[in-house]
Enzyme design. Structure first.
Site, PDB file in Angstrom:
ATOM      1  N   GLN A   1       0.831  -1.209   0.000  1.00 19.46           N
ATOM      2  CA  GLN A   1       0.000   0.000   0.000  1.00 19.46           C
ATOM      3  C   GLN A   1       0.866   1.261   0.000  1.00 19.46           C
ATOM      4  OE1 GLN A   1      -3.037   0.671  -0.571  1.00 19.46           O
ATOM      5  NE2 GLN A   1      -3.866  -1.397  -0.634  1.00 19.46           N
ATOM      6  N   SER A   2       2.002   1.206  -0.642  1.00 21.84           N
ATOM      7  CA  SER A   2       2.914   2.349  -0.647  1.00 21.84           C
ATOM      8  C   SER A   2       2.337   3.557  -1.378  1.00 21.84           C
ATOM      9  CB  SER A   2       4.219   1.923  -1.327  1.00 21.84           C
ATOM     10  OG  SER A   2       5.005   3.045  -1.637  1.00 21.84           O
ATOM     11  N   ASN A   3       2.329   4.701  -0.691  1.00 23.16           N
ATOM     12  CA  ASN A   3       1.960   5.956  -1.353  1.00 23.16           C
ATOM     13  C   ASN A   3       3.017   6.349  -2.366  1.00 23.16           C
ATOM     14  OD1 ASN A   3      -0.416   6.640   0.166  1.00 23.16           O
ATOM     15  ND2 ASN A   3       0.913   7.138   1.888  1.00 23.16           N
TER      16      ASN A   3
ATOM     17  N   ALA B   1       5.134   4.380  -4.109  1.00 21.25           N
ATOM     18  CA  ALA B   1       5.070   3.585  -5.341  1.00 21.25           C
ATOM     19  C   ALA B   1       3.923   4.077  -6.222  1.00 21.25           C
ATOM     20  CB  ALA B   1       4.887   2.108  -4.993  1.00 21.25           C
TER      21      ALA B   1
END
Ligand code: PLP
Length: 334
Positions: free
Chosen positions: A78-80, A82
């Site tokens: 859930q990386s912002n 990326a």
């Protein structure tokens, strides 16, 4: 060329809508008993935005100048960061490969849904430490190059020295807005993890005539010594401009009391702060980054540690609110 001229002459995409808004939070500030301003990096044009857009703007502009056609970056599922990389790559017609920790979930939600919508190639690599992810990015870059492409690597959080300079520009952007508004803040408070935001702001401050306290709220505990990580990164970023290291590790202000149960996990203090901002201003923060940063501001105000107006740097990230892992249990009670 002066360091300031060097900063101004870096290639930029100009992909965000800058300056992002700066405005006063009257009702929220009244609740805390201090004057609070919000710097709205949660709104800046590209795929629901967030602070990483400023870093990718510089990193991708530089990559295009060097002839790159592929962006490779990394983070949690859930990386912002990326997702911001996927968005910036899509906006300039670049291929994007994301190396994500964890395993493929049954359904793609929130940021992962956006990654796919934006056309990024997603590779899940299992549970891995941050250092390993950055090494894997380098391996994918080599793979792309072997196949005849030309790839650029962006590390976790896009916190390379060049990426961090996006926040040196951001400090100067805020400085101009504060002058126009006639506000002299006592401090800027923001959520911090990989350290590029904090490091870049410190470089910007060194280039500015006005010095404001910059307080990072460590929301993940990713660096065992966050002050050293931030001062080291700030020194590397400053070096790109021919500037001396802007701070010693001991002079980096970073609080570690909002990490709560850990990285990517919400805390009760963040839930309370998020609810209070939503109800007083109709501004939404996320549960694990900007919400914990906000909780840090509330704690500092409660301790009487902020004398004068304070700028809350809203770094974005509210997609995580819609991740079923966080759910509404912590947030919508009360
Ligand atoms: C990445 C992130 C941060 C922290 O920024 P760093 O430069 O990695 O320290 C804060 N808030 C949000 C919403 C983020 O995505």
């Amino acid at each position: 060329m002066s360091p300031l001229d060097r900063l101004a002459s870096l290639p930029r995409l100009g992909i965000g809508q800058w300056p992002t808004p700066l405005h006063r939070l009257e009702r929220f500030g009244a609740e805390l008993g201090i004057e609070v301003w919000a710097k709205r990096d949660d709104v800046q044009g590209v795929a629901l935005a967030g602070n990483k857009v400023r870093k990718f703007d510089l990193v991708v502009a530089d990559a295009i100048e060097r002839g790159c056609d592929t962006l490779v970056t990394t983070g949690a599922a859930q990386s912002n960061s990326a997702r911001a990389g996927a968005a910036v790559a899509a906006a300039v017609g670049m291929r994007c490969v994301l190396v994500l920790s964890g395993s493929e979930p049954a359904t793609s939600t929130a940021n992962l849904l956006l990654d796919r919508l934006l056309g990024a190639e997603v590779r899940f690599v299992g549970d891995r430490p941050w250092r390993w992810l950055d090494e894997e990015v380098d391996r994918v870059v080599a793979e792309v190059d072997t196949a005849g492409g030309q790839a650029v690597a962006a590390p976790v959080g896009c916190s390379s020295p060049l990426g961090s300079l996006g926040f040196a520009l951001a400090y100067l952007e805020l400085d101009a807005q504060l002058r126009e508004a006639g506000v002299r803040p006592a401090a800027i408070v923001h959520a911090s993890t990989s350290g590029g935001t904090h490091a870049g702001l410190l470089v910007g401050r060194a280039l500015s005539e006005r010095s404001v306290r910059i307080i990072g709220v460590d929301v993940g505990g990713l660096h065992p010594h966050p002050d050293e990580a931030v001062s080291g990164l700030a020194a590397e970023a400053a070096e790109l401009l021919g500037l001396d290291p802007p701070v010693a590790p001991g002079d980096v202000e970073i609080t570690t009391d909002q990490i709560g149960p850990g990285y990517a996990l919400p805390s009760p203090a963040a839930a309370a702060a998020i609810t209070s901002l939503a109800r007083s201003e109709a501004i939404v923060t996320d549960p694990v980054y900007s919400g914990k940063g906000l909780a840090g501001l509330v704690a500092l105000a409660g301790a009487g540690a902020l004398d004068g107006p304070v700028v809350y740097w809203h770094t974005g990230g509210y997609h995580a609110l819609f991740d079923p892992v966080h759910g509404d249990r912590q947030l919508a009670s009360g």
